[in-house]
Scaffold this motif. Structure first.
Motif, PDB file in Angstrom:
ATOM      1  N   THR A 160       0.843  -1.200   0.000  1.00  0.00           N
ATOM      2  CA  THR A 160       0.000   0.000   0.000  1.00  0.00           C
ATOM      3  C   THR A 160       0.878   1.250   0.000  1.00  0.00           C
ATOM      4  N   SER A 161       0.286   2.352  -0.413  1.00  0.00           N
ATOM      5  CA  SER A 161       1.001   3.639  -0.373  1.00  0.00           C
ATOM      6  C   SER A 161       1.344   3.995   1.074  1.00  0.00           C
ATOM      7  N   VAL A 162       0.502   3.598   2.003  1.00  0.00           N
ATOM      8  CA  VAL A 162       0.734   3.935   3.418  1.00  0.00           C
ATOM      9  C   VAL A 162       1.960   3.179   3.939  1.00  0.00           C
ATOM     10  N   ALA A 173       5.517   4.942   5.035  1.00  0.00           N
ATOM     11  CA  ALA A 173       6.090   4.742   6.370  1.00  0.00           C
ATOM     12  C   ALA A 173       7.525   4.216   6.258  1.00  0.00           C
ATOM     13  N   LEU A 233       4.630   2.930  11.887  1.00  0.00           N
ATOM     14  CA  LEU A 233       3.197   3.238  11.748  1.00  0.00           C
ATOM     15  C   LEU A 233       2.433   3.079  13.055  1.00  0.00           C
ATOM     16  N   LEU A 290      -6.875   4.422   9.077  1.00  0.00           N
ATOM     17  CA  LEU A 290      -6.517   4.759   7.702  1.00  0.00           C
ATOM     18  C   LEU A 290      -7.791   5.189   6.991  1.00  0.00           C
ATOM     19  N   ALA A 326      -3.630   7.840   9.188  1.00  0.00           N
ATOM     20  CA  ALA A 326      -3.101   7.862   7.819  1.00  0.00           C
ATOM     21  C   ALA A 326      -4.207   8.465   6.954  1.00  0.00           C
ATOM     22  N   LEU A 342      -5.471   9.600   3.462  1.00  0.00           N
ATOM     23  CA  LEU A 342      -5.280   9.497   2.020  1.00  0.00           C
ATOM     24  C   LEU A 342      -6.092  10.592   1.321  1.00  0.00           C
ATOM     25  N   LEU A 401      -0.255  11.790   0.759  1.00  0.00           N
ATOM     26  CA  LEU A 401      -0.946  11.362   1.977  1.00  0.00           C
ATOM     27  C   LEU A 401      -0.197  11.916   3.183  1.00  0.00           C
ATOM     28  N   LEU A 446       0.741  11.145   7.388  1.00  0.00           N
ATOM     29  CA  LEU A 446       0.750  10.274   8.570  1.00  0.00           C
ATOM     30  C   LEU A 446       0.871  11.180   9.791  1.00  0.00           C
TER      31      LEU A 446
END
Ligand SMILES: C[S@@+](CC[C@H](N)C(=O)[O-])C[C@H]1O[C@@H](n2cnc3c(N)ncnc32)[C@H](O)[C@@H]1O
Length: 236
Positions: free
Chosen positions: A124-126, A130, A137, A146, A171, A173, A224, A226
């Motif tokens: 994932t982009s998350v 991270a 995370l 998220l 997170a 998006l 995104l 965080l």
């Protein structure tokens, strides 16, 4: 299959193997003639002999247009299988996270229930943000929430308060055009230092910056945030 957020090295071995075994490679495009993000990411892994099948999945809100596009995409994939061809559908990031592939999957299950489908997860982009930002995370009892960036400052303010009392990392998006009002709100709450801004992770122009260093201007769609408001008590 998920192809990860941008860097072709972030496809899984399973994804690369499935592409190699495919006769047809399908991928979403937002408009006719576009290459498509997922296809661009996977390009180094595609083969000369493979058929390309762009599936038009427009970024619109009209339900009838969307349903027609998802249905047509499902029918075109099913037609490939009916013709005896092995087909993969590429998807940016992970297949199950805010993914157009999920709608195509649901349409396939509805319109072609006998068709066997295998999902291959992607980074994932998350997770990629991270890792690229060396930004843990979630630790110990922390939660990780998220979600798409809320539509208004009031909603985000409430979310930040809930996250602070629940000990959740956020997170956010779909930050993009919301950044010009998100930034001042974070500043007001003293959170800019603790927020990581991640833009186009995995692409040559990727940026990972403390939110303090990101000016108030529109952020790109592929960005995104965080946000950690507290660390757990026991740390090295
Ligand atoms: C439709 S969602 C797709 C999420 C994707 N399926 C995933 O697993 O990460 C699009 C949003 O994901 C985030 N995103 C996706 N790829 C990104 C990237 N390479 N860099 C930063 N954010 C990204 C952005 O917030 C963007 O608005």
């Amino acid at each position: 299959m998920g192809v990860g957020p941008g860097d072709p090295d972030l496809l899984t071995v399973a994804a690369v193997r499935a592409i190699a075994a495919a006769d047809t490679v399908a991928y979403p495009v937002a408009r006719e003639g576009a290459e498509g993000m997922a296809a661009t990411i996977a390009r180094p892994w595609l083969h000369q002999h493979q058929q390309h099948l762009p599936l038009l999945l427009p970024m619109v809100e009209d339900p009838a247009t969307l349903r027609a596009a998802w249905g047509l995409a499902a029918d075109r994939l099913a037609a490939e299988r009916a013709a005896g061809r092995r087909v993969v559908l590429l998807c940016e990031g992970d297949v199950s996270l805010f993914a157009s592939a999920s709608y195509v999957l649901l349409a396939l299950q509805q319109r072609h229930p006998a068709l066997e489908v295998q999902l291959i997860p992607g980074i994932t982009s998350v997770a990629a943000a991270a890792a690229a930002g060396a930004w843990p995370l979630a630790l110990q009892r922390q939660g990780l929430l998220l979600l798409p960036t809320p539509e208004t400052a009031a909603e985000l303010d409430q979310l930040l308060a809930q996250a602070a009392s629940g000990g959740w990392v956020l997170a956010l998006l779909k930050l993009g055009r919301r950044w010009p009002w998100v930034r001042p709100l974070l500043e007001q709450r003293g959170l800019l230092e603790q927020a990581l801004f991640a833009m186009r992770v995995g692409w040559p122009d990727q940026q990972l910056l403390p939110a303090t260093e990101v000016a108030v201007r529109d952020a790109p769609y592929f960005s995104l945030l965080l946000i950690r408001q507290a660390w757990p008590g026991v740390l090295p």
